[in-house]
Write an enzyme that holds these catalytic residues in place. Structure first.
Site, PDB file in Angstrom:
ATOM      1  N   HIS A 112      -2.134 -32.406 -33.584  1.00  7.64           N
ATOM      2  CA  HIS A 112      -3.043 -31.855 -34.221  1.00  7.64           C
ATOM      3  C   HIS A 112      -3.331 -32.557 -35.629  1.00  7.64           C
ATOM      4  O   HIS A 112      -4.203 -32.794 -36.274  1.00  7.64           O
ATOM      5  CB  HIS A 112      -3.394 -30.347 -33.812  1.00  7.64           C
ATOM      6  CG  HIS A 112      -3.515 -29.638 -32.085  1.00  7.64           C
ATOM      7  ND1 HIS A 112      -4.021 -30.100 -31.533  1.00  7.64           N
ATOM      8  CD2 HIS A 112      -1.864 -29.367 -31.653  1.00  7.64           C
ATOM      9  CE1 HIS A 112      -4.168 -29.550 -30.885  1.00  7.64           C
ATOM     10  NE2 HIS A 112      -2.753 -29.759 -30.300  1.00  7.64           N
ATOM     11  N   ASP A 119      -6.926 -30.107 -27.038  1.00  5.57           N
ATOM     12  CA  ASP A 119      -5.637 -28.559 -25.785  1.00  5.57           C
ATOM     13  C   ASP A 119      -7.353 -28.230 -26.215  1.00  5.57           C
ATOM     14  O   ASP A 119      -8.396 -27.746 -26.547  1.00  5.57           O
ATOM     15  CB  ASP A 119      -5.701 -26.846 -26.904  1.00  5.57           C
ATOM     16  CG  ASP A 119      -4.135 -27.757 -27.922  1.00  5.57           C
ATOM     17  OD1 ASP A 119      -3.301 -28.417 -27.233  1.00  5.57           O
ATOM     18  OD2 ASP A 119      -3.420 -26.755 -29.256  1.00  5.57           O
ATOM     19  N   GLU A 176       3.176 -27.804 -21.464  1.00  7.09           N
ATOM     20  CA  GLU A 176       1.721 -27.341 -21.779  1.00  7.09           C
ATOM     21  C   GLU A 176       0.775 -28.308 -20.928  1.00  7.09           C
ATOM     22  O   GLU A 176       0.426 -29.073 -21.607  1.00  7.09           O
ATOM     23  CB  GLU A 176       1.160 -27.191 -23.290  1.00  7.09           C
ATOM     24  CG  GLU A 176       2.025 -26.437 -24.088  1.00  7.09           C
ATOM     25  CD  GLU A 176       1.930 -26.682 -26.069  1.00  7.09           C
ATOM     26  OE1 GLU A 176       1.260 -27.340 -26.241  1.00  7.09           O
ATOM     27  OE2 GLU A 176       2.397 -25.358 -26.682  1.00  7.09           O
ATOM     28  N   HIS A 179      -2.386 -29.542 -23.365  1.00  9.81           N
ATOM     29  CA  HIS A 179      -2.230 -29.933 -24.856  1.00  9.81           C
ATOM     30  C   HIS A 179      -2.074 -31.411 -24.543  1.00  9.81           C
ATOM     31  O   HIS A 179      -1.131 -32.197 -23.150  1.00  9.81           O
ATOM     32  CB  HIS A 179      -1.146 -29.829 -25.340  1.00  9.81           C
ATOM     33  CG  HIS A 179      -0.194 -30.125 -26.345  1.00  9.81           C
ATOM     34  ND1 HIS A 179      -1.273 -30.057 -28.029  1.00  9.81           N
ATOM     35  CD2 HIS A 179       0.014 -32.055 -26.805  1.00  9.81           C
ATOM     36  CE1 HIS A 179      -0.906 -31.505 -28.802  1.00  9.81           C
ATOM     37  NE2 HIS A 179      -0.367 -32.618 -27.860  1.00  9.81           N
TER      38      HIS A 179
HETATM   39  C1  LIG Z   1       0.473 -23.835 -30.254  1.00  6.53           C
HETATM   40  C2  LIG Z   1       0.048 -24.975 -28.983  1.00  6.53           C
HETATM   41  N1  LIG Z   1      -1.513 -24.635 -28.999  1.00  6.53           N
HETATM   42  C3  LIG Z   1      -0.069 -26.903 -29.404  1.00  6.53           C
HETATM   43  O1  LIG Z   1      -0.727 -27.178 -30.017  1.00  6.53           O
HETATM   44  N2  LIG Z   1       1.950 -27.262 -29.264  1.00  6.53           N
HETATM   45  C4  LIG Z   1       1.954 -28.060 -29.521  1.00  6.53           C
HETATM   46  C5  LIG Z   1       2.793 -28.878 -29.299  1.00  6.53           C
HETATM   47  C6  LIG Z   1       1.791 -28.991 -30.748  1.00  6.53           C
HETATM   48  O2  LIG Z   1       2.148 -27.579 -32.061  1.00  6.53           O
HETATM   49  O3  LIG Z   1       1.759 -29.807 -31.483  1.00  6.53           O
HETATM   50 ZN   LIG Z   2      -1.829 -28.650 -28.320  1.00 10.45          ZN
END
Ligand SMILES: C[C@@H](N)C(=O)N[C@H](C)C(=O)O
Ligand SMILES: [Zn+2]
Length: 199
Positions: A112, A119, A176, A179
């Site tokens: 990100h 997400d 997740e 994601h």
């Molecule tokens: C925090 C969650 N929405 C997310 O994006 N997790 C992944 C693993 C990240 O932090 O890159």
């Molecule tokens: Zn994410």
């Protein structure tokens, strides 16, 4: 859209790298629900400005459009919860949930932070919610792709999203359902620029 507004839609890296683009330019019917700009997130506070946009690397935005185009033919639109995320926010998340898989270690950077992860969930063409196995950022085994519990509809929706995203070349996060990363993301620089910085 006014040229000035369009210009403001683009964030340029301070170091002169690749610009991030507003994903709504690539996917005009994108539903944007930037949860970290609200208190409705696992941190229970706003860690983004209220007008934070869904910014992505051009390659990520192109792939998202590809997935959204397929999903539309199946009766769904895409709703994004998070896109580019400043690294400073990653540290805040990590302080609360230092669990790789659920939150990336900011020392190495989340995709990100590179504009190379998104997400997201599905909504109907009218924008109504679509059942998924868990709420967003539910850091439990029920959020894993292998989870066999929950309703049949929720597992089907998870699969519809997965096929569209992998069809566009995204990589799943097995822990997740919401994601997805673009391939080769780790080569991209980790960023800590504001959501509005331009030119
Ligand atoms: C925090 C969650 N929405 C997310 O994006 N997790 C992944 C693993 C990240 O932090 O890159
Ligand atoms: Zn994410």
């Amino acid at each position: 859209m006014l040229p000035a507004a369009k210009l403001a839609m683009t964030v340029w890296l301070a170091a002169g790298g690749e610009p991030l683009v507003d994903a709504t330019e690539a996917v005009p019917d994108l539903v944007v629900d930037m949860r970290y700009a609200t208190e409705d997130n696992f941190l229970k506070r706003k860690v983004y400005p209220e007008d934070a946009r869904c910014l992505l690397l051009p390659d990520s935005a192109r792939r998202l459009k590809q997935a959204a185009d397929v999903l539309r033919t199946k009766g769904y639109r895409v709703k994004v919860y998070d896109c580019y995320r400043p690294r400073a926010v990653q540290w805040e998340m990590w302080k609360l949930v230092p669990k790789p898989g659920y939150v990336a270690n900011p020392k190495f950077g989340s995709n990100h932070n590179r504009g190379a992860a998104v997400d997201l969930t599905l909504v109907t063409l009218e924008g109504a919610p679509v059942e998924m196995p868990t709420p967003f950022d539910d850091f439990t085994p029920a959020a894993h792709h292998g989870y066999k519990g929950g309703s049949e509809a929720s597992r089907k929706h998870r699969q519809v999203l997965l096929e569209a995203m992998e069809g566009a070349g995204f990589l799943r996060n097995k822990m997740e359902w919401w994601h997805y990363d673009v391939p080769g993301a780790k080569k991209m620089p980790v960023l800590d620029v504001p959501f509005t910085k331009s030119g």
